[in-house]
Design an enzyme around this catalytic site. Structure first.
Site, mmCIF file in Angstrom:
data_model
loop_
_atom_site.group_PDB
_atom_site.id
_atom_site.type_symbol
_atom_site.label_atom_id
_atom_site.label_comp_id
_atom_site.label_asym_id
_atom_site.label_seq_id
_atom_site.Cartn_x
_atom_site.Cartn_y
_atom_site.Cartn_z
ATOM 1 N N GLY A 52 0.819 -1.204 0.000
ATOM 2 C CA GLY A 52 0.000 0.000 0.000
ATOM 3 C C GLY A 52 0.850 1.250 0.000
ATOM 4 O O GLY A 52 2.085 1.193 0.066
ATOM 5 N N HIS A 53 0.187 2.369 -0.072
ATOM 6 C CA HIS A 53 0.850 3.674 -0.137
ATOM 7 C C HIS A 53 1.537 4.020 1.186
ATOM 8 O O HIS A 53 1.072 3.617 2.258
ATOM 9 C CB HIS A 53 -0.178 4.751 -0.474
#
Length: 144
Positions: A8-9
Protein backbone atom coordinates in the site's frame (compact mmCIF):
# COMPACT_ATOMS: atom_id res chain seq x y z
CA UNK A 1 0.87 -22.47 3.63
CA UNK A 2 -0.57 -19.66 1.56
CA UNK A 3 1.78 -16.72 1.09
CA UNK A 4 0.64 -13.17 1.82
CA UNK A 5 2.04 -9.89 0.46
CA UNK A 6 0.69 -6.73 2.07
CA UNK A 7 1.19 -3.57 0.01
CA UNK A 8 0.00 0.00 0.00
CA UNK A 9 0.85 3.67 -0.14
CA UNK A 10 3.36 5.22 2.25
CA UNK A 11 4.09 2.93 5.18
CA UNK A 12 0.66 1.31 5.15
CA UNK A 13 1.99 -2.20 4.53
CA UNK A 14 4.82 -2.27 7.06
CA UNK A 15 2.67 -0.50 9.66
CA UNK A 16 -0.18 -2.94 9.19
CA UNK A 17 2.09 -5.98 9.37
CA UNK A 18 3.78 -4.63 12.51
CA UNK A 19 0.37 -4.08 14.14
CA UNK A 20 -0.88 -7.53 13.15
CA UNK A 21 2.25 -9.18 14.53
CA UNK A 22 1.88 -7.21 17.77
CA UNK A 23 -1.57 -8.77 18.21
CA UNK A 24 -1.03 -12.35 16.95
CA UNK A 25 2.73 -12.81 16.70
CA UNK A 26 5.22 -13.24 13.86
CA UNK A 27 3.79 -14.37 10.52
CA UNK A 28 5.62 -16.83 8.28
CA UNK A 29 5.44 -16.38 4.51
CA UNK A 30 4.19 -12.82 4.87
CA UNK A 31 5.98 -9.72 3.60
CA UNK A 32 5.10 -6.02 3.59
CA UNK A 33 5.94 -3.95 0.52
CA UNK A 34 5.56 -0.21 1.03
CA UNK A 35 5.08 2.31 -1.78
CA UNK A 36 6.65 5.49 -0.38
CA UNK A 37 6.45 8.86 -2.06
CA UNK A 38 9.02 9.07 -4.83
CA UNK A 39 9.13 5.33 -5.61
CA UNK A 40 8.34 4.58 -9.26
CA UNK A 41 5.87 1.87 -10.22
CA UNK A 42 8.57 -0.22 -11.91
CA UNK A 43 10.51 -0.38 -8.62
CA UNK A 44 7.28 -1.30 -6.83
CA UNK A 45 6.60 -4.08 -9.32
CA UNK A 46 10.12 -5.49 -8.80
CA UNK A 47 9.70 -5.34 -5.01
CA UNK A 48 6.34 -7.13 -5.27
CA UNK A 49 7.83 -9.82 -7.54
CA UNK A 50 10.67 -10.36 -5.03
CA UNK A 51 8.12 -10.62 -2.22
CA UNK A 52 6.19 -13.24 -4.22
CA UNK A 53 9.36 -15.31 -4.63
CA UNK A 54 9.96 -15.06 -0.89
CA UNK A 55 6.39 -15.92 0.19
CA UNK A 56 5.04 -18.36 -2.39
CA UNK A 57 6.18 -21.87 -1.55
CA UNK A 58 3.80 -23.51 -3.99
CA UNK A 59 0.47 -23.13 -2.20
CA UNK A 60 -0.48 -19.82 -3.82
CA UNK A 61 -0.39 -16.23 -2.72
CA UNK A 62 -2.70 -13.37 -1.83
CA UNK A 63 -1.93 -9.68 -2.23
CA UNK A 64 -3.60 -7.46 0.37
CA UNK A 65 -3.72 -3.90 -0.96
CA UNK A 66 -4.94 -0.61 0.45
CA UNK A 67 -6.78 1.19 -2.33
CA UNK A 68 -8.71 -0.01 -5.36
CA UNK A 69 -7.09 1.38 -8.49
CA UNK A 70 -3.93 2.62 -6.76
CA UNK A 71 -0.45 1.68 -7.93
CA UNK A 72 0.03 -1.12 -5.35
CA UNK A 73 -3.28 -2.64 -6.46
CA UNK A 74 -2.50 -2.29 -10.18
CA UNK A 75 1.02 -3.74 -9.89
CA UNK A 76 -0.26 -6.63 -7.75
CA UNK A 77 -3.01 -7.27 -10.31
CA UNK A 78 -0.47 -7.41 -13.13
CA UNK A 79 1.50 -10.07 -11.26
CA UNK A 80 -1.64 -12.01 -10.32
CA UNK A 81 -2.88 -12.12 -13.92
CA UNK A 82 0.16 -14.26 -14.76
CA UNK A 83 -0.31 -16.66 -11.82
CA UNK A 84 -3.60 -18.59 -11.56
CA UNK A 85 -3.03 -19.33 -7.85
CA UNK A 86 -2.68 -15.62 -6.92
CA UNK A 87 -5.50 -13.36 -5.75
CA UNK A 88 -5.66 -9.61 -5.08
CA UNK A 89 -7.80 -8.13 -2.31
CA UNK A 90 -8.20 -4.40 -1.82
CA UNK A 91 -9.62 -2.24 0.95
CA UNK A 92 -7.55 -4.19 3.44
CA UNK A 93 -8.14 -3.50 7.12
CA UNK A 94 -6.56 -4.86 10.28
CA UNK A 95 -9.67 -6.76 11.40
CA UNK A 96 -9.60 -8.76 8.18
CA UNK A 97 -5.86 -9.38 8.21
CA UNK A 98 -5.79 -10.62 11.80
CA UNK A 99 -8.69 -13.02 11.25
CA UNK A 100 -7.34 -14.29 7.95
CA UNK A 101 -3.78 -14.82 9.14
CA UNK A 102 -5.17 -17.08 11.84
CA UNK A 103 -7.22 -19.04 9.27
CA UNK A 104 -4.95 -19.20 6.21
CA UNK A 105 -3.20 -22.51 6.89
CA UNK A 106 -4.62 -25.08 4.48
CA UNK A 107 -6.68 -22.54 2.52
CA UNK A 108 -6.45 -21.92 -1.19
CA UNK A 109 -6.08 -18.36 -2.46
CA UNK A 110 -9.70 -18.53 -3.65
CA UNK A 111 -11.02 -19.62 -0.24
CA UNK A 112 -8.90 -16.96 1.44
CA UNK A 113 -10.25 -14.30 -0.94
CA UNK A 114 -13.89 -15.11 -0.27
CA UNK A 115 -13.49 -15.41 3.50
CA UNK A 116 -11.41 -12.22 3.66
CA UNK A 117 -14.19 -10.23 2.04
CA UNK A 118 -16.66 -11.52 4.63
CA UNK A 119 -14.25 -10.67 7.47
CA UNK A 120 -13.59 -7.21 6.07
CA UNK A 121 -17.28 -6.42 5.78
CA UNK A 122 -17.98 -7.73 9.27
CA UNK A 123 -15.21 -5.56 10.71
CA UNK A 124 -16.56 -2.36 9.15
CA UNK A 125 -19.05 -0.87 11.59
CA UNK A 126 -19.56 2.07 13.94
CA UNK A 127 -19.99 2.50 17.66
CA UNK A 128 -23.61 3.52 17.13
CA UNK A 129 -24.37 0.36 15.13
CA UNK A 130 -22.72 -1.83 17.74
CA UNK A 131 -24.75 -0.14 20.50
CA UNK A 132 -27.96 -0.79 18.56
CA UNK A 133 -27.13 -4.48 18.33
CA UNK A 134 -26.72 -4.62 22.11
CA UNK A 135 -30.04 -2.95 22.98
CA UNK A 136 -32.90 -5.28 23.80
CA UNK A 137 -35.77 -5.04 21.36
CA UNK A 138 -39.22 -3.84 22.51
CA UNK A 139 -40.47 -7.44 22.14
CA UNK A 140 -37.80 -8.61 24.59
CA UNK A 141 -38.89 -5.95 27.10
CA UNK A 142 -42.61 -6.69 26.66
CA UNK A 143 -42.03 -10.39 27.19
CA UNK A 144 -40.40 -9.87 30.59
Amino acid sequence: MLGVVITGHGSFASGLLQAVEQVIGPQAQCVAVDFPEGMCTETLKKALAAACSQCDQGDGLVFLTDLLGGSPFRQSAQLALNHPAYQVITGTNMQMVVEMMLERDGMTAFEFRDMALECGHRGLTSLWHEQQREKPSSQDIDGI
